[in-house]
Design a protein around this motif. Structure first.
Motif, short mmCIF file in Angstrom:
data_model
loop_
_atom_site.label_atom_id
_atom_site.label_comp_id
_atom_site.label_asym_id
_atom_site.label_seq_id
_atom_site.Cartn_x
_atom_site.Cartn_y
_atom_site.Cartn_z
N GLN A 143 0.84 -1.19 0.00
CA GLN A 143 0.00 0.00 0.00
C GLN A 143 0.88 1.25 0.00
O GLN A 143 1.89 1.31 0.71
CB GLN A 143 -0.91 0.01 1.23
CG GLN A 143 -1.85 -1.18 1.30
CD GLN A 143 -2.79 -1.09 2.47
OE1 GLN A 143 -3.74 -0.29 2.48
NE2 GLN A 143 -2.54 -1.89 3.50
N LEU A 144 0.50 2.22 -0.79
CA LEU A 144 1.31 3.42 -0.93
C LEU A 144 1.28 4.24 0.36
O LEU A 144 0.25 4.28 1.06
CB LEU A 144 0.78 4.29 -2.08
CG LEU A 144 0.81 3.67 -3.47
CD1 LEU A 144 0.26 4.67 -4.49
CD2 LEU A 144 2.22 3.25 -3.85
N ASN A 194 0.93 7.61 2.58
CA ASN A 194 0.15 8.83 2.40
C ASN A 194 1.09 9.98 2.03
O ASN A 194 2.28 9.95 2.34
CB ASN A 194 -0.62 9.17 3.68
CG ASN A 194 -1.66 8.12 4.00
OD1 ASN A 194 -2.40 7.69 3.13
ND2 ASN A 194 -1.69 7.68 5.25
N PRO A 195 0.59 11.01 1.37
CA PRO A 195 1.46 12.14 0.99
C PRO A 195 2.04 12.83 2.22
O PRO A 195 1.45 12.81 3.30
CB PRO A 195 0.51 13.08 0.22
CG PRO A 195 -0.62 12.22 -0.21
CD PRO A 195 -0.79 11.19 0.87
N ALA A 201 4.65 11.90 6.69
CA ALA A 201 3.72 11.01 6.00
C ALA A 201 3.53 9.76 6.84
O ALA A 201 4.36 9.43 7.69
CB ALA A 201 4.28 10.65 4.63
N ASP A 226 2.34 5.46 6.66
CA ASP A 226 2.29 4.33 5.74
C ASP A 226 1.33 3.27 6.28
O ASP A 226 1.48 2.84 7.43
CB ASP A 226 3.68 3.73 5.55
CG ASP A 226 3.69 2.66 4.47
OD1 ASP A 226 3.80 3.02 3.30
OD2 ASP A 226 3.58 1.47 4.82
N ILE A 249 8.71 13.98 -1.91
CA ILE A 249 8.22 12.63 -2.21
C ILE A 249 8.45 11.74 -1.00
O ILE A 249 9.57 11.66 -0.47
CB ILE A 249 8.95 12.05 -3.43
CG1 ILE A 249 8.70 12.91 -4.68
CG2 ILE A 249 8.50 10.61 -3.69
CD1 ILE A 249 9.47 12.45 -5.90
N GLU A 255 8.63 7.92 0.29
CA GLU A 255 8.86 6.59 -0.29
C GLU A 255 8.96 5.57 0.83
O GLU A 255 9.61 5.82 1.86
CB GLU A 255 10.14 6.58 -1.11
CG GLU A 255 10.40 5.25 -1.80
CD GLU A 255 11.56 5.30 -2.78
OE1 GLU A 255 11.96 4.23 -3.25
OE2 GLU A 255 12.05 6.40 -3.04
N GLY A 279 6.85 2.12 -3.31
CA GLY A 279 5.64 2.93 -3.15
C GLY A 279 5.98 4.37 -2.86
O GLY A 279 6.79 4.67 -1.98
N GLN A 280 5.38 5.28 -3.62
CA GLN A 280 5.67 6.71 -3.47
C GLN A 280 4.38 7.52 -3.51
O GLN A 280 3.39 7.14 -4.15
CB GLN A 280 6.58 7.20 -4.60
CG GLN A 280 7.98 6.63 -4.61
CD GLN A 280 8.81 7.22 -5.72
OE1 GLN A 280 8.29 7.76 -6.70
NE2 GLN A 280 10.13 7.14 -5.59
N SER A 281 4.42 8.64 -2.81
CA SER A 281 3.39 9.66 -2.93
C SER A 281 4.07 11.00 -2.76
O SER A 281 5.14 11.10 -2.17
CB SER A 281 2.29 9.47 -1.89
OG SER A 281 2.81 9.57 -0.58
N ARG A 319 3.87 15.57 -2.55
CA ARG A 319 3.15 16.82 -2.31
C ARG A 319 3.97 17.95 -2.90
O ARG A 319 5.19 17.99 -2.75
CB ARG A 319 2.89 17.06 -0.83
CG ARG A 319 2.04 18.32 -0.57
CD ARG A 319 1.73 18.48 0.90
NE ARG A 319 0.93 17.40 1.43
CZ ARG A 319 -0.40 17.32 1.32
NH1 ARG A 319 -1.07 18.27 0.67
NH2 ARG A 319 -1.06 16.32 1.86
#
Length: 222
Positions: free
Chosen positions: A25-26, A28-29, A50, A52, A103, A105, A110-112, A114
């Motif tokens: 699962q990615l 969160n930002p 962030a 996770d 970013i 990670e 998995g990355q998100s 802002r």
């Protein structure tokens, strides 16, 4: 069994005792980005942590790019500490607008991200400053009084400022007869006229900062 390329957290054991892999699962930002301590060539970027869903450890990469002209994103580095969520960006151009991206990670691809909103703009470069010095008088074959002056700069630390000196009358006072001392913002100068010389000269002190900007202060010595 688990293969070497998989994390144990990728797997669950079902009721039949079979290990079943579930998708990563990615994260969160990152939280809101804040830009502070903006100068002509640098700025500090900070952001909220962030989270996770898989409880994976998170690292952050900070990138920046000119806000106009379709500039390429440039990495300012990666932060792995969860306690110091900030990064100082350097080597920026004066009076230029920049966008920032952070970013998050999770280490498993998995990355998100802002982006900063709005862009920030660096300030103009400012020349250093040097205090005024009153005219000085000394006798024949006598050293001048100890002259105290100050230097400063908006962008450069005072201990990085370079002071040089010159005179308009090399016969009366060669440049090599000017002794500079002191440190940081508090500097000193002593002038020694050449032997058996009399007359008048203009002594000019020049301060140079890290951006190659200068300022000068001159005084008359007779």
């Amino acid at each position: 069994s688990l293969n070497n390329s998989s994390s144990a957290s990728d797997w669950l054991t079902n009721s039949f005792g079979v290990a079943v892999r579930f998708p990563n699962q990615l994260p969160n930002p990152p939280g809101t980005i804040t830009i502070s301590n903006i100068t002509a060539t640098a700025a500090t970027v900070s952001w909220g942590a962030a989270t996770d869903p898989d409880k994976d450890p998170i690292s952050y990469e900070v990138l920046y790019a000119p806000a106009t002209g379709g500039g390429t994103w440039i990495s300012a580095g990666t932060i792995t500490s969860t306690n110091n969520l900030f990064k100082r960006i350097t080597d920026l151009l004066p009076q230029t607008a920049y966008n920032v991206r952070v970013i998050a990670e999770d280490g498993r691809g998995g990355q998100s991200l802002r982006d900063s909103t709005p862009a920030f703009t660096t300030s103009a470069l400012f020349a250093p400053t040097i205090s005024a010095i009153a005219d000085q008088t000394t006798g024949r074959n006598q050293v001048s009084a100890l002259i105290v002056f100050t230097v400063s700069d908006a962008e450069s630390p005072a201990n990085t400022l370079i002071v040089s000196a010159s005179t308009s009358n090399q016969t009366l006072v060669p440049d090599s007869n000017i002794l500079l001392s002191g440190g940081a913002g508090d500097r000193k100068v002593v002038v020694t006229p050449a032997a058996n010389q009399i007359g008048t000269t203009i002594v000019t002190l020049t301060v140079l900062d890290q951006d190659h900007l200068t300022a000068s202060s001159a005084f008359k010595l007779r």
